[in-house]
Design an enzyme around this catalytic site. Sequence first.
Site, PDB file in Angstrom:
ATOM      1  CB  CYS A  81      -0.962  -0.026   1.190  1.00 33.67           C
ATOM      2  SG  CYS A  81      -0.162   0.020   2.804  1.00 33.67           S
ATOM      3  CG  LEU A  82       1.017   6.103   0.119  1.00 39.57           C
ATOM      4  CD1 LEU A  82       1.683   6.096  -1.246  1.00 39.57           C
ATOM      5  CD2 LEU A  82       0.008   7.238   0.198  1.00 39.57           C
TER       6      LEU A  82
END
Length: 100
Positions: A81-82
């Site tokens: 994810c980020l």
Amino acid sequence: SLCAAGEPNISYRELKDLKKANVLHIDVRERWEIDRFGKIPESINIPLGELMEALQMDPTEFKEQYNQKMPSKSDPVVFSCLAGTRSKQALGFATSLGFS
């Protein structure tokens, strides 16, 4: 940040090495994030909100939806994810469904 069951955090270089071994890489960012920040090569995008349902799909339905063979519960999978928070949640979801 990237997350794998055996090693909760792995580096980009480690991920590149894992991909050579046919590890399935699932990016759990939202679709707008992929559009804005770009797709990670050879990853499939399954937003976190869809992941539980996706991992319980019929393999044929999974293939149609994500254009990828559905992982078995013993296949190596990496979530990203980020910042690492959603990938850790994704790992928890997968583990709760019996993925090792």
